[in-house]
Write an enzyme that holds these catalytic residues in place. Structure first.
Site, short mmCIF file in Angstrom:
data_model
loop_
_atom_site.label_atom_id
_atom_site.label_comp_id
_atom_site.label_asym_id
_atom_site.label_seq_id
_atom_site.Cartn_x
_atom_site.Cartn_y
_atom_site.Cartn_z
N CYS A 1 -11.18 3.55 -2.26
CA CYS A 1 -9.97 4.07 -1.64
C CYS A 1 -9.85 3.46 -0.25
O CYS A 1 -10.85 3.33 0.47
CB CYS A 1 -10.05 5.60 -1.54
SG CYS A 1 -8.67 6.33 -0.63
N THR A 2 -8.61 3.11 0.12
CA THR A 2 -8.37 2.45 1.41
C THR A 2 -8.89 3.23 2.61
O THR A 2 -9.26 2.64 3.62
CB THR A 2 -6.85 2.27 1.62
OG1 THR A 2 -6.19 3.53 1.38
CG2 THR A 2 -6.29 1.21 0.68
N HIS A 3 -8.89 4.57 2.51
CA HIS A 3 -9.24 5.39 3.67
C HIS A 3 -10.75 5.56 3.87
O HIS A 3 -11.18 5.95 4.95
CB HIS A 3 -8.64 6.79 3.52
CG HIS A 3 -7.15 6.85 3.70
ND1 HIS A 3 -6.29 6.05 2.98
CD2 HIS A 3 -6.37 7.61 4.51
CE1 HIS A 3 -5.04 6.33 3.35
NE2 HIS A 3 -5.07 7.28 4.27
N CYS B 1 -3.91 -1.03 -2.25
CA CYS B 1 -4.14 0.37 -2.59
C CYS B 1 -4.89 0.48 -3.92
O CYS B 1 -4.47 -0.13 -4.92
CB CYS B 1 -2.77 1.05 -2.70
SG CYS B 1 -2.79 2.75 -3.26
N ASN B 2 -5.96 1.23 -3.93
CA ASN B 2 -6.76 1.38 -5.16
C ASN B 2 -5.97 2.09 -6.25
O ASN B 2 -6.01 1.71 -7.42
CB ASN B 2 -8.03 2.19 -4.88
CG ASN B 2 -9.04 1.41 -4.06
OD1 ASN B 2 -9.97 0.85 -4.59
ND2 ASN B 2 -8.84 1.36 -2.76
N THR B 3 -5.22 3.15 -5.86
CA THR B 3 -4.47 3.93 -6.84
C THR B 3 -3.37 3.07 -7.47
O THR B 3 -3.15 3.11 -8.68
CB THR B 3 -3.85 5.17 -6.16
OG1 THR B 3 -4.86 5.84 -5.40
CG2 THR B 3 -3.29 6.12 -7.18
N ASP C 1 0.85 -1.19 0.00
CA ASP C 1 0.00 0.00 0.00
C ASP C 1 0.88 1.24 0.00
O ASP C 1 2.06 1.17 0.37
CB ASP C 1 -0.91 0.01 1.24
CG ASP C 1 -1.80 1.25 1.28
OD1 ASP C 1 -2.49 1.51 0.28
OD2 ASP C 1 -1.78 1.98 2.29
N SER C 2 0.28 2.36 -0.36
CA SER C 2 1.02 3.63 -0.38
C SER C 2 1.37 4.12 1.03
O SER C 2 2.18 5.03 1.17
CB SER C 2 0.18 4.69 -1.10
OG SER C 2 -1.07 4.82 -0.46
N GLU D 1 -6.38 11.46 7.51
CA GLU D 1 -5.00 11.49 8.03
C GLU D 1 -4.77 12.63 9.02
O GLU D 1 -3.79 12.62 9.75
CB GLU D 1 -3.99 11.54 6.87
CG GLU D 1 -4.10 10.31 6.00
CD GLU D 1 -2.82 9.92 5.31
OE1 GLU D 1 -1.89 10.74 5.22
OE2 GLU D 1 -2.74 8.76 4.85
N TYR E 1 -0.18 8.45 -2.95
CA TYR E 1 -0.01 8.12 -4.37
C TYR E 1 -1.10 8.80 -5.22
O TYR E 1 -0.90 8.98 -6.42
CB TYR E 1 -0.13 6.60 -4.58
CG TYR E 1 1.10 5.77 -4.21
CD1 TYR E 1 2.19 6.33 -3.53
CD2 TYR E 1 1.17 4.43 -4.56
CE1 TYR E 1 3.29 5.55 -3.20
CE2 TYR E 1 2.27 3.65 -4.24
CZ TYR E 1 3.33 4.21 -3.56
OH TYR E 1 4.42 3.43 -3.25
N GLY E 2 -2.22 9.10 -4.61
CA GLY E 2 -3.40 9.63 -5.33
C GLY E 2 -3.10 10.68 -6.40
O GLY E 2 -3.59 10.57 -7.52
N1 I24 Z 1 -5.10 7.69 9.56
C1 I24 Z 1 -4.32 7.48 8.50
N2 I24 Z 1 -3.11 8.04 8.33
C2 I24 Z 1 -2.61 8.83 9.30
C3 I24 Z 1 -4.60 8.49 10.51
C4 I24 Z 1 -3.35 9.09 10.43
N3 I24 Z 1 -3.16 9.83 11.57
C5 I24 Z 1 -4.27 9.68 12.32
N4 I24 Z 1 -5.15 8.88 11.69
N5 I24 Z 1 -1.38 9.38 9.19
O1 I24 Z 1 -4.75 6.66 7.52
C6 I24 Z 1 -0.54 9.13 8.09
C7 I24 Z 1 0.57 10.13 8.13
N6 I24 Z 1 0.52 10.89 6.94
C8 I24 Z 1 0.64 12.30 7.26
C9 I24 Z 1 0.63 13.13 6.01
O2 I24 Z 1 1.66 12.66 5.15
C10 I24 Z 1 1.58 11.29 4.82
C11 I24 Z 1 1.56 10.44 6.05
C12 I24 Z 1 -5.92 5.84 7.73
C13 I24 Z 1 -5.57 4.65 8.57
C14 I24 Z 1 -6.54 3.55 8.38
C15 I24 Z 1 -6.19 2.35 9.20
C16 I24 Z 1 -6.48 8.48 12.14
C17 I24 Z 1 -6.54 7.02 12.55
C18 I24 Z 1 -5.76 6.50 13.58
C19 I24 Z 1 -5.85 5.16 13.94
C20 I24 Z 1 -6.71 4.34 13.23
C21 I24 Z 1 -7.47 4.82 12.20
C22 I24 Z 1 -7.38 6.18 11.86
F1 I24 Z 1 -4.92 7.30 14.24
F2 I24 Z 1 -8.08 6.67 10.89
N1 DGL Z 2 -4.12 3.98 -0.60
C1 DGL Z 2 -4.67 4.98 -1.52
C2 DGL Z 2 -5.84 4.38 -2.30
O1 DGL Z 2 -6.48 3.42 -1.90
C3 DGL Z 2 -5.08 6.24 -0.79
C4 DGL Z 2 -3.94 7.05 -0.25
C5 DGL Z 2 -3.02 7.60 -1.33
O2 DGL Z 2 -3.44 8.48 -2.11
O3 DGL Z 2 -1.91 7.13 -1.41
O4 DGL Z 2 -6.16 4.85 -3.36
#
Ligand code: I24
Ligand code: DGL
Length: 269
Positions: free
Chosen positions: A184-186, A73-75, A10-11, A152, A42-43
């Protein structure tokens, strides 16, 4: 009976939504997961770059002797699945076919919606897949570039999220959809908000969860599934290109498994 792990790529951390389903639906299976958090998202990236990154993650997992590869990852699936499938001798599965199949099964009025990143929507891979299986199906796609940053930034349950989701999905509200693919995964994190905005007459399809059902079928077809009697050494190993400090709390909070193993890796050396 193989004791090798299933590989997931995944990305970043979003693919953990797919891993959670795998742990639930396939509790005997070991999982190796690579999240390219250093280069996430990656989007918005061009297809050629995503191909290169996805190939690097794949090669890393091949060196760990995985028995099957899931592009979570969908993308990355949209950009790289065809290419990677051609080059590997093990089964490779992406998230687009299972999500598409489930939407075709679910729809009654043949009006299917797809939401995803810019890359996924631009590729048109969901639409192509659905139409290749069923020419009656009409597909309306919408890129939702604000949704990944929303999740995120930990805002996925907030008033801001409700506003952003309602505004973004407005063009889909009058499209007559009865089925909407979360491409999308999120987006499973936004499931209840999306459901509220779209209304109860729309069935939401979680592509990641559907994918694990297909993984299960493929493992059995190739006689690769681990039997409960041999599942004592189930392993969950996570590899991130970014910081372990960022990955660890999200993974342990989300997956609720203790002493999870996370390693930092460098790709493309
Ligand atoms: N959820 C995701 N990514 C994060 C996050 C999160 N921080 C809090 N939560 N950070 O994805 C990624 C860091 N990014 C920052 C910007 O640059 C790129 C990297 C979704 C995760 C799905 C399992 C919220 C959160 C959490 C725990 C579980 C779920 C959730 F803290 F959504
Ligand atoms: N994992 C990507 C997807 O499912 C979402 C996050 C990204 O843009 O990298 O498309």
């Amino acid at each position: 009976m193989k004791k090798q792990a299933i590989g997931f790529i995944d990305s970043g951390v979003g693919g953990l939504t797919v891993v959670k389903e795998a742990i639930r639906q396939l509790p005997n299976e070991s999982i190796y997961y690579v999240g390219d958090t250093a280069r996430c998202p990656y989007g918005p990236r061009p297809k050629e770059q995503i191909l290169k990154f996805t190939w690097q993650m794949t090669q890393f997992l091949l060196s760990k002797d995985i028995k099957m590869l899931v592009i979570a990852c969908n993308t990355a699936t949209a950009a790289a699945l065809v290419d990677i499938k051609k080059k590997l001798a093990i089964p490779v599965i992406g998230v687009i076919l299972p999500g598409s199949r489930s939407a075709i099964k679910s729809t009654r009025n043949n009006q299917i919606g797809v939401i995803g990143t810019e890359g996924t929507v631009k590729s048109n891979e969901y639409k192509k897949m659905i139409r290749s299986k069923d020419t009656k199906a009409m597909v309306t796609s919408l890129a939702c570039p604000k949704f990944v940053p929303l999740v995120e930034s930990n805002e996925y349950d907030s008033a801001i999220a409700k506003k952003v989701v309602a505004e973004t999905l407005r063009p889909l509200k009058n499209a007559g959809l009865d089925t909407l693919i979360l491409g999308c995964t999120h987006y499973p994190l936004l499931h209840s908000i999306i459901q509220n905005v779209m209304g109860d007459s729309v069935t939401l399809i979680d592509s990641g969860a559907e994918t694990i059902s297909e993984v299960s079928t493929i493992l059995d077809y190739f006689n690769l599934a681990v039997d409960s009697r041999d599942s004592k050494n189930t392993e969950y190993n996570f590899y991130t290109t970014g910081s372990i400090q960022m990955f660890e709390p999200i993974a342990s909070q989300w997956l609720k498994i203790d002493n999870i193993k996370i390693e930092h890796i460098k790709l493309g050396l």
